[in-house]
Motif scaffolding. Sequence first.
Motif, mmCIF file in Angstrom:
data_model
loop_
_atom_site.group_PDB
_atom_site.id
_atom_site.type_symbol
_atom_site.label_atom_id
_atom_site.label_comp_id
_atom_site.label_asym_id
_atom_site.label_seq_id
_atom_site.Cartn_x
_atom_site.Cartn_y
_atom_site.Cartn_z
ATOM 1 N N GLU A 62 -7.110 3.500 -10.394
ATOM 2 C CA GLU A 62 -6.134 2.419 -10.567
ATOM 3 C C GLU A 62 -4.768 2.791 -10.021
ATOM 4 O O GLU A 62 -4.087 1.966 -9.394
ATOM 5 N N ALA A 63 -4.361 4.037 -10.222
ATOM 6 C CA ALA A 63 -3.026 4.453 -9.801
ATOM 7 C C ALA A 63 -2.885 4.547 -8.286
ATOM 8 O O ALA A 63 -1.772 4.507 -7.757
ATOM 9 N N LEU A 64 -4.015 4.679 -7.568
ATOM 10 C CA LEU A 64 -3.968 4.886 -6.122
ATOM 11 C C LEU A 64 -4.581 3.742 -5.316
ATOM 12 O O LEU A 64 -4.430 3.703 -4.098
ATOM 13 N N ARG A 65 -5.251 2.809 -6.001
ATOM 14 C CA ARG A 65 -6.001 1.774 -5.300
ATOM 15 C C ARG A 65 -5.127 0.978 -4.329
ATOM 16 O O ARG A 65 -5.558 0.637 -3.231
ATOM 17 N N SER A 66 -3.902 0.710 -4.695
ATOM 18 C CA SER A 66 -3.024 -0.086 -3.835
ATOM 19 C C SER A 66 -2.642 0.648 -2.557
ATOM 20 O O SER A 66 -2.193 0.033 -1.589
ATOM 21 N N LYS A 67 -2.838 1.978 -2.531
ATOM 22 C CA LYS A 67 -2.490 2.770 -1.346
ATOM 23 C C LYS A 67 -3.717 3.097 -0.501
ATOM 24 O O LYS A 67 -3.615 3.848 0.470
ATOM 25 N N ALA A 68 -4.858 2.521 -0.839
ATOM 26 C CA ALA A 68 -6.120 2.923 -0.210
ATOM 27 C C ALA A 68 -6.115 2.729 1.302
ATOM 28 O O ALA A 68 -6.794 3.465 2.029
ATOM 29 N N GLY A 69 -5.358 1.767 1.809
ATOM 30 C CA GLY A 69 -5.336 1.523 3.242
ATOM 31 C C GLY A 69 -4.428 2.445 4.024
ATOM 32 O O GLY A 69 -4.410 2.408 5.260
ATOM 33 N N LEU A 70 -3.659 3.275 3.329
ATOM 34 C CA LEU A 70 -2.730 4.187 4.002
ATOM 35 C C LEU A 70 -3.452 5.406 4.552
ATOM 36 O O LEU A 70 -4.529 5.781 4.078
ATOM 37 N N ARG A 71 -2.836 6.037 5.539
ATOM 38 C CA ARG A 71 -3.394 7.268 6.104
ATOM 39 C C ARG A 71 -3.263 8.411 5.113
ATOM 40 O O ARG A 71 -2.351 8.434 4.261
ATOM 41 N N LEU A 72 -4.137 9.361 5.215
ATOM 42 C CA LEU A 72 -4.097 10.527 4.333
ATOM 43 C C LEU A 72 -2.721 11.191 4.354
ATOM 44 O O LEU A 72 -2.252 11.688 3.323
ATOM 45 N N THR A 73 -2.083 11.184 5.497
ATOM 46 C CA THR A 73 -0.781 11.847 5.630
ATOM 47 C C THR A 73 0.310 11.206 4.784
ATOM 48 O O THR A 73 1.400 11.758 4.662
ATOM 49 N N GLU A 74 0.032 10.030 4.180
ATOM 50 C CA GLU A 74 1.000 9.359 3.313
ATOM 51 C C GLU A 74 0.811 9.734 1.845
ATOM 52 O O GLU A 74 1.526 9.227 0.984
ATOM 53 N N PHE A 75 -0.146 10.617 1.567
ATOM 54 C CA PHE A 75 -0.408 11.046 0.198
ATOM 55 C C PHE A 75 0.068 12.473 -0.018
ATOM 56 O O PHE A 75 0.030 13.296 0.908
ATOM 57 N N SER A 76 0.483 12.773 -1.232
ATOM 58 C CA SER A 76 0.801 14.163 -1.595
ATOM 59 C C SER A 76 -0.470 14.884 -1.990
ATOM 60 O O SER A 76 -1.490 14.250 -2.303
ATOM 61 N N TRP A 77 -0.407 16.210 -1.994
ATOM 62 C CA TRP A 77 -1.573 16.976 -2.427
ATOM 63 C C TRP A 77 -1.907 16.654 -3.882
ATOM 64 O O TRP A 77 -3.076 16.573 -4.257
ATOM 65 N N GLY A 78 -0.889 16.435 -4.715
ATOM 66 C CA GLY A 78 -1.136 16.095 -6.111
ATOM 67 C C GLY A 78 -1.957 14.832 -6.268
ATOM 68 O O GLY A 78 -2.780 14.720 -7.185
#
Length: 305
Positions: free
Chosen positions: A96-112
């Motif tokens: 739920e916390a990440l679903r809205s970002k699912a279309g973003l590239r991996l490089t837009e996510f932190s390791w956490g």
Amino acid sequence: MIEKFKRIFCEQGRLHSVQGRFMAKPFFQHFSAPGLVCAHRGARSIAPENTSLAMVKARACGAELWETDVQLTTDGMAVLFHDDTLVRTTDILAREALRSKAGLRLTEFSWGELADLDAGSWFIHSDPYGTIQSGDVAREDLLQIAPQRILRLDEALRYCCQHDFPVNLELKDQRGTAADARIVATVLELLRQTGTEELVLISSFNHDYLRQVRQQAPDLATAALVEGAHPPEVVNYLRALGCDAYHPDQRLIDADFVRQLSAAGIPVNPWTVNDEAQALELLAAGAFFICTDWSQRLLKARHSA
């Protein structure tokens, strides 16, 4: 079978010239002759790609080396992951916390944000190679698949160092992201920290990354990845680039092409060759290694040929 390929090279008068170039970089000293099997994204037909299990299974099945993909998170962590987005091989859509970002590239996510994602269960649900249904994936292995997570590069390199297991690192093209300016330096620093420079062959479709590697770490082996079409005057191009090997899409080449580049002292490592007959033909023609999703099957075919 390795001796058979070595004998073929000697008979055709090419082994000496090719090995002369091989021996220029420490990576190639891990191999006594061409004709090798490289596990593409690990043993991805029997384990979730680019995970710890895929790496371990690649070594267990006897692959002489394995291939994996490297990207950077937004906070600079180097991780093993192929796709631009996380949808296909993680459970991000269920978070739920990440679903809205699912279309973003991996490089837009932190390791956490990535560390706890499930990178294994998709393999059980989709059975992409039919190996679960066929029984090629043992029942006890299913228990190891679901807990798989995205693997950090430093973790993979320490495993390779511990087991003397060579790896082809593909630096994914990070153009258009903040990672573009950092990926080469980050990977080179991790190689230094883990003492794995001699175990690693660096490849990329972004040939500027290869130029950076050549400038910053000239002893590292590099390879140019190509799809769609060969560069004009491919031999001269590769020599000017300073690459140690050529990694073309298998659809661009045949046995004659492999023989010609091998004779010019350029090792050819085609991807992704899943047809056994084609793979054996290219190996016999002088391919240094074949990158395949079916390393466990090609190894058996090579030994029985």
